[in-house]
Design a protein around this motif. Structure first.
Motif, PDB file in Angstrom:
ATOM      1  N   THR A   1      89.352  11.948 105.799  1.00  0.00           N
ATOM      2  CA  THR A   1      90.149  11.619 106.980  1.00  0.00           C
ATOM      3  C   THR A   1      90.236  12.821 107.915  1.00  0.00           C
ATOM      4  OG1 THR A   1      91.471  10.058 105.690  1.00  0.00           O
ATOM      5  CG2 THR A   1      92.404  10.828 107.780  1.00  0.00           C
ATOM      6  N   GLN A   2      90.531  13.984 107.354  1.00  0.00           N
ATOM      7  CA  GLN A   2      90.588  15.219 108.149  1.00  0.00           C
ATOM      8  C   GLN A   2      89.198  15.821 108.364  1.00  0.00           C
ATOM      9  OE1 GLN A   2      93.244  16.768 109.551  1.00  0.00           O
ATOM     10  NE2 GLN A   2      94.802  15.365 108.780  1.00  0.00           N
ATOM     11  N   ARG A   3      88.205  15.332 107.610  1.00  0.00           N
ATOM     12  CA  ARG A   3      86.839  15.860 107.623  1.00  0.00           C
ATOM     13  C   ARG A   3      86.837  17.349 107.261  1.00  0.00           C
ATOM     14  NH1 ARG A   3      86.778  13.399 112.562  1.00  0.00           N
ATOM     15  NH2 ARG A   3      86.157  15.335 113.631  1.00  0.00           N
ATOM     16  N   ILE A   4      87.524  17.636 106.148  1.00  0.00           N
ATOM     17  CA  ILE A   4      87.588  19.001 105.627  1.00  0.00           C
ATOM     18  C   ILE A   4      87.459  18.944 104.110  1.00  0.00           C
ATOM     19  CG2 ILE A   4      89.068  21.033 105.283  1.00  0.00           C
ATOM     20  CD1 ILE A   4      90.373  20.446 107.957  1.00  0.00           C
ATOM     21  N   TYR A   5      86.542  19.728 103.578  1.00  0.00           N
ATOM     22  CA  TYR A   5      86.522  19.852 102.118  1.00  0.00           C
ATOM     23  C   TYR A   5      86.978  21.263 101.754  1.00  0.00           C
ATOM     24  CZ  TYR A   5      81.904  22.295 101.965  1.00  0.00           C
ATOM     25  OH  TYR A   5      80.864  23.193 102.098  1.00  0.00           O
ATOM     26  N   THR A   6      87.676  21.338 100.613  1.00  0.00           N
ATOM     27  CA  THR A   6      88.329  22.585 100.208  1.00  0.00           C
ATOM     28  C   THR A   6      87.791  23.038  98.863  1.00  0.00           C
ATOM     29  OG1 THR A   6      90.353  21.873 101.330  1.00  0.00           O
ATOM     30  CG2 THR A   6      90.558  23.690  99.758  1.00  0.00           C
ATOM     31  N   VAL A   7      87.461  24.313  98.795  1.00  0.00           N
ATOM     32  CA  VAL A   7      87.020  24.901  97.530  1.00  0.00           C
ATOM     33  C   VAL A   7      88.056  25.938  97.098  1.00  0.00           C
ATOM     34  CG1 VAL A   7      84.557  24.510  97.889  1.00  0.00           C
ATOM     35  CG2 VAL A   7      85.603  26.603  98.750  1.00  0.00           C
ATOM     36  N   THR A   8      88.361  25.969  95.811  1.00  0.00           N
ATOM     37  CA  THR A   8      89.284  26.954  95.251  1.00  0.00           C
ATOM     38  C   THR A   8      88.509  27.831  94.276  1.00  0.00           C
ATOM     39  OG1 THR A   8      91.165  25.470  95.461  1.00  0.00           O
ATOM     40  CG2 THR A   8      91.401  27.307  93.934  1.00  0.00           C
ATOM     41  N   ILE A   9      88.626  29.136  94.484  1.00  0.00           N
ATOM     42  CA  ILE A   9      87.911  30.112  93.660  1.00  0.00           C
ATOM     43  C   ILE A   9      88.959  30.958  92.933  1.00  0.00           C
ATOM     44  CG2 ILE A   9      86.175  31.937  93.660  1.00  0.00           C
ATOM     45  CD1 ILE A   9      85.339  30.871  96.468  1.00  0.00           C
TER      46      ILE A   9
ATOM     47  N   GLY B   1      91.823  39.418  90.503  1.00  0.00           N
ATOM     48  CA  GLY B   1      92.389  38.531  89.504  1.00  0.00           C
ATOM     49  C   GLY B   1      93.107  37.318  90.082  1.00  0.00           C
ATOM     50  N   ALA B   2      93.309  37.290  91.387  1.00  0.00           N
ATOM     51  CA  ALA B   2      94.014  36.181  92.033  1.00  0.00           C
ATOM     52  C   ALA B   2      93.051  35.056  92.391  1.00  0.00           C
ATOM     53  CB  ALA B   2      94.750  36.676  93.267  1.00  0.00           C
ATOM     54  N   SER B   3      93.611  33.996  93.009  1.00  0.00           N
ATOM     55  CA  SER B   3      92.826  32.839  93.442  1.00  0.00           C
ATOM     56  C   SER B   3      93.004  32.638  94.938  1.00  0.00           C
ATOM     57  CB  SER B   3      93.276  31.578  92.697  1.00  0.00           C
ATOM     58  OG  SER B   3      93.190  31.744  91.300  1.00  0.00           O
ATOM     59  N   VAL B   4      92.082  31.904  95.546  1.00  0.00           N
ATOM     60  CA  VAL B   4      92.172  31.618  96.972  1.00  0.00           C
ATOM     61  C   VAL B   4      91.500  30.266  97.243  1.00  0.00           C
ATOM     62  CG1 VAL B   4      90.003  32.766  97.590  1.00  0.00           C
ATOM     63  CG2 VAL B   4      91.848  32.581  99.286  1.00  0.00           C
ATOM     64  N   SER B   5      92.068  29.531  98.220  1.00  0.00           N
ATOM     65  CA  SER B   5      91.481  28.252  98.640  1.00  0.00           C
ATOM     66  C   SER B   5      90.867  28.438 100.025  1.00  0.00           C
ATOM     67  CB  SER B   5      92.541  27.153  98.678  1.00  0.00           C
ATOM     68  OG  SER B   5      93.018  26.879  97.376  1.00  0.00           O
ATOM     69  N   ILE B   6      89.658  27.930 100.180  1.00  0.00           N
ATOM     70  CA  ILE B   6      88.921  28.069 101.439  1.00  0.00           C
ATOM     71  C   ILE B   6      88.600  26.674 101.980  1.00  0.00           C
ATOM     72  CG2 ILE B   6      86.885  29.019 102.570  1.00  0.00           C
ATOM     73  CD1 ILE B   6      88.761  31.153 101.455  1.00  0.00           C
ATOM     74  N   PRO B   7      89.037  26.358 103.217  1.00  0.00           N
ATOM     75  CA  PRO B   7      88.702  25.062 103.818  1.00  0.00           C
ATOM     76  C   PRO B   7      87.392  25.148 104.613  1.00  0.00           C
ATOM     77  CG  PRO B   7      90.297  26.195 105.189  1.00  0.00           C
ATOM     78  CD  PRO B   7      90.009  27.118 104.049  1.00  0.00           C
ATOM     79  N   CYS B   8      86.636  24.062 104.546  1.00  0.00           N
ATOM     80  CA  CYS B   8      85.380  23.983 105.302  1.00  0.00           C
ATOM     81  C   CYS B   8      85.375  22.656 106.060  1.00  0.00           C
ATOM     82  CB  CYS B   8      84.178  24.046 104.369  1.00  0.00           C
ATOM     83  SG  CYS B   8      84.176  25.484 103.256  1.00  0.00           S
ATOM     84  N   SER B   9      85.350  22.713 107.396  1.00  0.00           N
ATOM     85  CA  SER B   9      85.344  21.488 108.210  1.00  0.00           C
ATOM     86  C   SER B   9      83.913  21.087 108.539  1.00  0.00           C
ATOM     87  CB  SER B   9      86.141  21.700 109.502  1.00  0.00           C
ATOM     88  OG  SER B   9      85.498  22.652 110.329  1.00  0.00           O
ATOM     89  N   TYR B  10      83.727  19.792 108.838  1.00  0.00           N
ATOM     90  CA  TYR B  10      82.381  19.294 109.143  1.00  0.00           C
ATOM     91  C   TYR B  10      82.474  18.171 110.176  1.00  0.00           C
ATOM     92  CZ  TYR B  10      83.935  15.952 105.562  1.00  0.00           C
ATOM     93  OH  TYR B  10      84.660  15.035 104.840  1.00  0.00           O
ATOM     94  N   ASP B  11      81.364  17.875 110.826  1.00  0.00           N
ATOM     95  CA  ASP B  11      81.318  16.827 111.849  1.00  0.00           C
ATOM     96  C   ASP B  11      81.428  15.442 111.212  1.00  0.00           C
ATOM     97  OD1 ASP B  11      81.111  18.661 113.823  1.00  0.00           O
ATOM     98  OD2 ASP B  11      78.956  18.382 114.206  1.00  0.00           O
ATOM     99  N   LEU B  12      81.824  14.478 112.034  1.00  0.00           N
ATOM    100  CA  LEU B  12      81.972  13.106 111.571  1.00  0.00           C
ATOM    101  C   LEU B  12      80.676  12.559 110.974  1.00  0.00           C
ATOM    102  CD1 LEU B  12      83.702  10.542 111.383  1.00  0.00           C
ATOM    103  CD2 LEU B  12      82.971   9.979 113.724  1.00  0.00           C
ATOM    104  N   LYS B  13      79.539  13.001 111.489  1.00  0.00           N
ATOM    105  CA  LYS B  13      78.246  12.490 111.011  1.00  0.00           C
ATOM    106  C   LYS B  13      77.979  12.884 109.554  1.00  0.00           C
ATOM    107  CE  LYS B  13      75.796  16.469 112.976  1.00  0.00           C
ATOM    108  NZ  LYS B  13      74.770  16.897 113.959  1.00  0.00           N
TER     109      LYS B  13
END
Length: 370
Positions: free
Chosen positions: A82-90, A31-43
């Motif tokens: 800028t950080q090259r990270i996208y975050t998903v919240t589930i 029943g809770a939520s969590v945020s997951i970060p995903c990093s990627y290359d500059l390209k």
């Protein structure tokens, strides 16, 4: 998504990517939520990123994308280029689920990494009170983690290095890992710098827990303002109202811990507060005195008015005894005459009435026969 058949057959066996990185296994309470970060290359900075649900790449379902980042009841996504990270919240997790962090590649195979969410009915296997923490430049920050599993402890910055011992450094910032209590360990980062902002994660056994750190300038201590407003109202029969307002501002000394100097004496602040209060008390006393005088004056006027009215309603009569010449023939010795003259009192003096204003009465004395 352009993917060749041979690539689809091989990719499900791959659980990681060199260009896209994320955690591998997170424990979450039902029943809770969590945020997951995903990093990627500059390209991949300007590429579309998305979250895909399912263990197998070729059959996973799109859940949310950065080119249409509208929030739903369950998913949301944001991309920090800028950080090259996208975050998903589930949100509202109910069962164990596998997801993919994926970067879309135009005219080629997409790139991504698999992670698992392990849902528990009770406390998670590894958890933190808040995934978002804030620290100040030059200060230290302490983060507590709670666990119910065995294994080694690590502290890592996403896409960078990890501290695997009790002490170490990440990007030049000192890190200390201590056991704070039973089933609790703490991570301390000392002498924070602006560049320390970003996503980190702790590791205990097979589980990870991501935490986002924001490092900012420590706010200055704001002056203390004390405002006092007093209103005194006095109402008489003529509707007189007095309003008095006094506002005092006292500026406090700066925090001793921040400046490292001895604080200022509170005596000047007390004096600046006492003077307006003394003036206020004097004005209140004066207002009450005026009210008392007004009421007393009113009572005197009412009394004088009542006395004047009563005096104006009085009729004074003058009684004088005279001999009636016309009746002397009857018996001068047996009759006594008197006149009653109605007059208005003006100068409170006696006056004789004129003949036309005289009323005569006859008093006959009868001698009693023995």
């Amino acid at each position: 998504m352009a993917v060749s058949l041979s690539f689809l057959l091989i990719l499900p066996l791959i659980t990681g990517s060199e260009s896209v990185k994320t955690i591998t296994k997170v424990s979450v309470k039902m029943g809770a939520s969590v945020s997951i970060p995903c990093s990627y290359d500059l390209k991949y900075k300007d590429h579309v990123k998305y979250l895909c649900k399912g263990f197998y790449w070729n059959s996973c379902s799109y859940e949310v994308r950065t080119d249409s980042p509208r929030e739903t009841g369950k998913y949301s996504i944001s991309d920090d280029k800028t950080q090259r990270i996208y975050t998903v919240t589930i949100k509202q997790l109910t069962a164990d689920t596998y997801y993919w962090c994926i970067v879309e590649i135009n005219n080629g195979a997409d790139d991504g990494q698999l992670f698992q969410l392990s849902v528990t009915k009770g406390k998670p296997i590894l958890w933190v009170a808040d995934q978002n923490v804030t620290g100040y430049i030059g200060d230290n920050i302490n983060i507590n983690f709670y666990y119910a599993t065995s294994g080694g402890i690590q502290w890592c910055k996403l896409g960078r290095t990890c501290v695997t011992q009790e002490t170490g450094k990440i990007d030049g910032t000192a890190v200390t890992i201590n056991k704070a209590a039973d089933n609790v360990f703490s991570v301390t980062m000392s002498g924070l710098k602006q560049k320390d902002s970003g996503w980190y994660y702790c590791v205990r056994g097979d589980f990870q827990m991501p935490v986002h750190l924001t490092v900012t300038v420590k706010p200055t201590v704001a002056p203390t303002t004390v405002a006092a407003t007093t209103t005194v109202a006095a109402t008489t029969t003529v509707a007189a109202t007095t309003t008095i307002a006094a506002t005092t501002t006292v500026t406090g000394a700066r925090d001793n811990t921040t400046t490292g100097h001895k604080g200022n004496s509170p005596f000047p602040a007390l004096m600046s507060l006492a003077i307006p209060l003394s003036v206020l008390i004097f004005i209140v006393i004066a207002a009450l005195s005026i009210l008392f005088v007004l009421r007393r004056t009113k009572r005197v006027r009412i009394k004088d008015s009542t006395a004047s009215k009563n005096e104006g309603d009085l009729t004074y009569s003058e009684v004088s005894f005279k001999k009636n010449k016309a009746a002397q023939a009857a018996s001068d010795t047996d009759m006594t005459y008197s006149s009653v003259v109605p007059v208005k009192k003006q100068n409170v003096r006696m006056s004789e009435g004129k003949d036309e204003d005289v009323t005569y009465s006859t008093i006959i004395h009868h001698k009693q026969k023995v």
